[in-house]
Motif scaffolding. Structure first.
Motif, PDB file in Angstrom:
ATOM      1  N   TYR B  65     -30.948  -5.347  -7.463  1.00  0.00           N
ATOM      2  CA  TYR B  65     -30.898  -3.924  -7.074  1.00  0.00           C
ATOM      3  C   TYR B  65     -30.304  -3.085  -8.214  1.00  0.00           C
ATOM      4  N   ASN B  82     -39.235  -9.630  -0.522  1.00  0.00           N
ATOM      5  CA  ASN B  82     -39.313 -11.098  -0.597  1.00  0.00           C
ATOM      6  C   ASN B  82     -38.187 -11.626  -1.464  1.00  0.00           C
ATOM      7  N   LEU B  83     -37.592 -12.713  -1.010  1.00  0.00           N
ATOM      8  CA  LEU B  83     -36.570 -13.405  -1.808  1.00  0.00           C
ATOM      9  C   LEU B  83     -36.817 -14.895  -1.681  1.00  0.00           C
ATOM     10  N   MET B 104     -39.028  -8.743 -14.284  1.00  0.00           N
ATOM     11  CA  MET B 104     -40.291  -9.210 -14.867  1.00  0.00           C
ATOM     12  C   MET B 104     -41.385  -8.161 -14.735  1.00  0.00           C
ATOM     13  N   LYS B 105     -41.270  -7.325 -13.714  1.00  0.00           N
ATOM     14  CA  LYS B 105     -42.240  -6.249 -13.524  1.00  0.00           C
ATOM     15  C   LYS B 105     -41.567  -5.069 -12.844  1.00  0.00           C
ATOM     16  N   ARG B 109     -45.121   0.582  -7.227  1.00  0.00           N
ATOM     17  CA  ARG B 109     -44.807   0.267  -5.835  1.00  0.00           C
ATOM     18  C   ARG B 109     -43.950  -0.981  -5.672  1.00  0.00           C
ATOM     19  N   LEU B 110     -44.072  -1.920  -6.606  1.00  0.00           N
ATOM     20  CA  LEU B 110     -43.346  -3.180  -6.491  1.00  0.00           C
ATOM     21  C   LEU B 110     -42.619  -3.499  -7.786  1.00  0.00           C
ATOM     22  N   VAL B 112     -40.499  -6.931  -9.554  1.00  0.00           N
ATOM     23  CA  VAL B 112     -40.234  -8.363  -9.410  1.00  0.00           C
ATOM     24  C   VAL B 112     -39.220  -8.773 -10.469  1.00  0.00           C
ATOM     25  N   GLU B 114     -36.027 -12.015 -11.572  1.00  0.00           N
ATOM     26  CA  GLU B 114     -35.435 -13.313 -11.278  1.00  0.00           C
ATOM     27  C   GLU B 114     -33.957 -13.268 -11.611  1.00  0.00           C
ATOM     28  N   TRP B 116     -30.557 -15.822 -12.273  1.00  0.00           N
ATOM     29  CA  TRP B 116     -29.947 -17.138 -12.468  1.00  0.00           C
ATOM     30  C   TRP B 116     -28.461 -17.044 -12.109  1.00  0.00           C
ATOM     31  N   HIS B 128     -31.326 -20.376  -8.474  1.00  0.00           N
ATOM     32  CA  HIS B 128     -32.296 -19.481  -9.125  1.00  0.00           C
ATOM     33  C   HIS B 128     -33.044 -18.732  -8.036  1.00  0.00           C
ATOM     34  N   THR B 130     -36.026 -15.584  -7.145  1.00  0.00           N
ATOM     35  CA  THR B 130     -36.983 -14.538  -7.500  1.00  0.00           C
ATOM     36  C   THR B 130     -37.027 -13.557  -6.347  1.00  0.00           C
ATOM     37  N   THR B 132     -38.678  -9.636  -4.833  1.00  0.00           N
ATOM     38  CA  THR B 132     -39.574  -8.491  -4.916  1.00  0.00           C
ATOM     39  C   THR B 132     -38.943  -7.323  -4.170  1.00  0.00           C
ATOM     40  N   SER B 134     -39.701  -3.323  -2.863  1.00  0.00           N
ATOM     41  CA  SER B 134     -40.674  -2.271  -2.647  1.00  0.00           C
ATOM     42  C   SER B 134     -40.016  -0.941  -3.001  1.00  0.00           C
TER      43      SER B 134
END
Lengths: 141, 141, 141, 141
Positions: B65, B82-83, B104-105, B109-110, B112, B114, B116, B128, B130, B132, B134
């Motif tokens: 966040y 999503n987690l 990573m992105k 709208r989204l 993403v 990661e 560690w 670890h 990942t 997403t 919104s």
């Protein structure tokens, strides 16, 4: 049939998670499934007044733990190795959360289950979780 | 370059997560990354004396966040959709946890990223994640 | 009720996936669900003589695609943004695979579903998948 | 240091995946990492002319398999138990895909790794995958 009763499981959870009631209360325990309720209070809230994601992850995690231990007995050292959660809608403000776990596999080394979370009084899914637990080679009890 | 400083972000997090310091403290914020530290205390412990999984999920969630808001500004209503977390080793007992997020992105709208997680003083990965997020169509601020 | 029939959906899939029959055949389509069958042949096998993981992921992906398009119409450009799969047991050698998708959320921008995969003639779960699709702002058709 | 060379690993993969070259070619193998290239051809395409999701999942799966076997030797029966993939952007049309796997944990029973996928000639991430492999108790070779 589960090898532990709801009362035994709640006692076990209370003993092993002294801070555990904030994760929820076991309300049902059956053959490869468990149900919990998370009474909503301020500690779980995030911006916007709804239950936080981590509170739901904790709820799903304990619900799976209860379902699994209901099948294999009180193996306290079973540990989560993977959790995947999709958040789909906001919980109803002021409503408790209900979680239902269904075990999909209970193997010798790994167990896999899924947990659906809804707000009490609503059919809409709030979140869905799949979890993998690693089962230690030596079991207690 | 991030659009908010560490100080601004810590103030923003403190305002929006009144119970937030238990999720960790932002220690670094850069271009598409963030670092946090979770001081370990009793509230985070699970059976066995190590930090609980849900505490680590909360840490990863807030770290992502912060990294995201560092890029797009204080969009309080960005939400996790999503987690996915893999737990790989036990944290060192008594050590704080360190989290590093890499985005990573960052789309319209989204987003993403990661995260560690390690114990302070150890190179071994504890977990670890990942995630997403919104991003709402209308941004604040 | 789905807005497309099984016949319409199979035609649509055949048109958009020219190599698609190797991904499976739609056998059922209902309100927020779809069922497919993957006839097993050599192309799907991995070491040990069972269907490969990627073949199952493809099956799950197309099954969700069919279930979703059954609800919202032929939006060819809906794309998978996240897929999580747990492999739980080996498929029965020589048996076709059956997949069932249940949609959990169909929002304006995101849809989430889960897919259970079994071998024909067995109750044991082979794999379980959760998927997220992103729905483009402009729909075709 | 890996216990197998690139040549040994490519031979091993060709032997165990007779249809394997369509999954990609190993181009690098090091200490807890592997790199593969997927030459793009019609077999991998989906509507829109880009490489299909399942082709990318297969690429990630084999890349992790190679990285893992590079560390522990030719344990053909190591199997994927979990795969999580996020699709982030479309591959460049007509470009080969490059995958890089980094192992995060190689335990006695479980190994966890992540795989980044890009188009050759681009820095943008196309997809990111995390995978768990189960390592059988008895190893071959």
């Amino acid at each position: 049939m589960p090898v532990m009763s709801i009362q035994e499981m709640n006692s076990f959870l209370a003993e092993h998670f002294p801070q555990g009631e904030k994760f929820g209360v076991l309300t049902g325990l059956g053959d490869a499934w468990a149900e919990m309720k998370l009474p909503v209070d301020d500690e779980h809230l995030r911006p916007g007044g709804t239950v936080s994601g981590p509170s739901m992850m904790a709820l799903a995690d304990v619900c799976m733990y209860a379902a699994l231990l209901g099948q294999i007995g009180p193996v306290a050292l079973a540990v989560t190795t993977n959790l995947n959660i999709n958040f789909m809608s906001k919980p109803l403000p002021g409503s408790d959360l209900l979680a239902k776990c269904s075990l999909m596999k209970v193997g010798k080394r790994l167990a896999v289950g899924e947990v659906w979370i809804r707000s009490e009084g609503s059919d809409e899914l709030v979140a869905h979780t799949t979890l993998t637990y690693s089962i230690p080679a030596e079991r207690m009890g």
